[in-house]
Design a protein around this motif. Structure first.
Motif, PDB file in Angstrom:
ATOM      1  N   ASP A  84       0.791  -0.960  -0.208  1.00  0.00           N
ATOM      2  CA  ASP A  84      -0.201  -0.032  -0.128  1.00  0.00           C
ATOM      3  C   ASP A  84       0.863   1.150   0.232  1.00  0.00           C
ATOM      4  OD1 ASP A  84      -1.999   1.822   0.059  1.00  0.00           O
ATOM      5  OD2 ASP A  84      -2.808   1.103   1.880  1.00  0.00           O
ATOM      6  N   LEU A  85       1.065   1.955  -1.119  1.00  0.00           N
ATOM      7  CA  LEU A  85       1.981   2.885  -1.319  1.00  0.00           C
ATOM      8  C   LEU A  85       1.445   4.181  -0.977  1.00  0.00           C
ATOM      9  CD1 LEU A  85       3.201   1.734  -4.841  1.00  0.00           C
ATOM     10  CD2 LEU A  85       4.746   2.765  -3.301  1.00  0.00           C
ATOM     11  N   HIS A  86       0.323   4.442  -0.435  1.00  0.00           N
ATOM     12  CA  HIS A  86      -0.349   5.965   0.069  1.00  0.00           C
ATOM     13  C   HIS A  86      -1.155   5.589   1.401  1.00  0.00           C
ATOM     14  CE1 HIS A  86      -2.516   9.700  -1.500  1.00  0.00           C
ATOM     15  NE2 HIS A  86      -2.232   9.782  -0.249  1.00  0.00           N
ATOM     16  N   THR A  87      -0.659   5.902   2.213  1.00  0.00           N
ATOM     17  CA  THR A  87      -1.550   6.004   3.478  1.00  0.00           C
ATOM     18  C   THR A  87      -1.198   7.139   4.514  1.00  0.00           C
ATOM     19  OG1 THR A  87       0.131   4.694   5.200  1.00  0.00           O
ATOM     20  CG2 THR A  87      -1.482   3.433   3.520  1.00  0.00           C
ATOM     21  N   HIS A  88      -2.101   7.372   5.316  1.00  0.00           N
ATOM     22  CA  HIS A  88      -2.016   8.429   6.335  1.00  0.00           C
ATOM     23  C   HIS A  88      -2.009   7.779   7.815  1.00  0.00           C
ATOM     24  CE1 HIS A  88      -1.750  11.612   3.517  1.00  0.00           C
ATOM     25  NE2 HIS A  88      -2.503  10.823   2.593  1.00  0.00           N
ATOM     26  N   ILE A  89      -1.334   6.613   8.174  1.00  0.00           N
ATOM     27  CA  ILE A  89      -1.230   5.901   9.305  1.00  0.00           C
ATOM     28  C   ILE A  89      -0.548   6.878  10.621  1.00  0.00           C
ATOM     29  CG2 ILE A  89      -1.513   3.979   7.967  1.00  0.00           C
ATOM     30  CD1 ILE A  89       1.356   3.224   8.703  1.00  0.00           C
ATOM     31  N   LEU A  90       0.515   7.649  10.316  1.00  0.00           N
ATOM     32  CA  LEU A  90       1.066   8.095  11.479  1.00  0.00           C
ATOM     33  C   LEU A  90       0.569   9.110  12.255  1.00  0.00           C
ATOM     34  CD1 LEU A  90       4.586   8.771   9.847  1.00  0.00           C
ATOM     35  CD2 LEU A  90       3.782   6.717  11.192  1.00  0.00           C
ATOM     36  N   PRO A  91       0.427   8.714  13.468  1.00  0.00           N
ATOM     37  CA  PRO A  91      -0.517   9.701  14.527  1.00  0.00           C
ATOM     38  C   PRO A  91      -0.029  10.920  14.626  1.00  0.00           C
ATOM     39  CG  PRO A  91       0.967   8.472  15.701  1.00  0.00           C
ATOM     40  CD  PRO A  91       1.291   7.954  14.340  1.00  0.00           C
ATOM     41  N   GLN A  92      -1.307  12.042  14.375  1.00  0.00           N
ATOM     42  CA  GLN A  92      -1.118  13.155  14.574  1.00  0.00           C
ATOM     43  C   GLN A  92      -0.265  14.025  13.670  1.00  0.00           C
ATOM     44  OE1 GLN A  92      -0.273  13.466  18.866  1.00  0.00           O
ATOM     45  NE2 GLN A  92      -2.519  13.908  19.286  1.00  0.00           N
ATOM     46  N   MET A  93      -0.062  13.544  12.459  1.00  0.00           N
ATOM     47  CA  MET A  93       0.808  14.348  11.411  1.00  0.00           C
ATOM     48  C   MET A  93       0.136  14.974  10.456  1.00  0.00           C
ATOM     49  SD  MET A  93       4.253  13.810  11.273  1.00  0.00           S
ATOM     50  CE  MET A  93       4.575  14.061   9.714  1.00  0.00           C
ATOM     51  N   ASP A  94      -0.939  14.746  10.213  1.00  0.00           N
ATOM     52  CA  ASP A  94      -2.015  15.274   9.488  1.00  0.00           C
ATOM     53  C   ASP A  94      -3.410  15.196   9.427  1.00  0.00           C
ATOM     54  OD1 ASP A  94      -2.235  12.919   8.158  1.00  0.00           O
ATOM     55  OD2 ASP A  94      -0.907  13.292   6.567  1.00  0.00           O
TER      56      ASP A  94
END
Length: 246
Positions: free
Chosen positions: A11-21
């Motif tokens: 999966d080349l596109h995720t926003h899993i890191l916490p409190q980044m965006d």
């Protein structure tokens, strides 16, 4: 549902890191997202938090990202999670004027590669913007992935610009949700079928409105376009995550 978990899925596109965006807002959500992706057969997750050059300098972004990674690692350890996808760091880089001349841009690529996930602007693309993408690919030697190009079809010169972009040695990354929703499916499938290097990614942000739906999207691709294009998608993902010189 047909089991596709034997395939190596990235999966080349995720926003899993916490409190980044606008993606995961806490470590518990991040852990849950990783669990869902693992259940959907995902082998590797690229953590591609939004980077906006007009909002913060690159060093500030990279420092925040390091802190988010440490927090997620601690949470996974405390939760006793043993099975989850491996995580590769990168960024979803929003286009900014002069991006093709930015000397530090490689720091935003997927770790160990020159693969750049690029989000074009939501306003009318200019000839300069299209030519800077060409320069990133042809002059600077980046492996450019255009993030969810299906989202920009409302633009007046969309098809002329896409014809130019699709002639370049870059990848088109289609969002899973675009393949699932009937209103966007036809365009998403068309872009996948015509791309030199097709990709499908979850672009997951949360557990409610934008959860990972990659497994379902891959079933749509298999049904509508055939198994061969899934093989091409997976091969493209492997190629674009291959470390430089590897």
């Amino acid at each position: 549902m047909e089991n596709m978990k034997s395939e190596i899925v990235i999966d080349l596109h995720t926003h899993i890191l916490p409190q980044m965006d606008d993606g995961s807002q806490d470590v518990n959500t991040s852990v849950a997202l990783l669990h869902l992706l693992w259940e959907q057969g995902v082998h590797t997750v690229c953590a591609t938090s939004h980077y906006y050059a007009h909002q913060e300098c690159m060093e500030q972004f990279l420092q925040r990202r390091r802190q988010a990674v440490f927090a997620l690692g601690d949470a996974l350890g405390e939760a006793g999670v043993e099975e989850y996808p491996s995580i590769r760091l990168g960024a979803e880089v929003a286009y900014f004027p002069g991006i093709s001349q930015c000397p530090e841009l490689e720091q935003l690529c997927l770790g160990g590669t020159r693969t750049l996930l690029l989000e074009l602007s939501y306003t009318q693309w200019t000839p300069q913007q299209v030519e800077e993408v060409a320069s990133l690919s042809l002059d600077r030697g980046y492996q450019v992935i255009l993030a969810h190009p299906e989202r920009f079809s409302h633009m007046r010169s969309y098809w002329n610009d896409m014809e130019r972009l699709m002639s370049l040695p870059l990848a088109l990354q289609i969002n899973a949700d675009s393949l699932i929703h009937w209103s966007s499916r036809k365009l998403a499938l068309s872009l996948l079928s015509h791309a030199q290097s097709p990709l499908v990614a979850s672009d997951c942000h949360n557990l409610t409105s934008r959860p990972p739906r990659l497994e379902k999207a891959r079933l749509v691709v298999r049904k509508k376009l055939g198994a061969d294009i899934l093989t091409r998608i997976d091969e493209t993902a492997l190629r674009f995550t291959q470390p430089t010189g590897g």
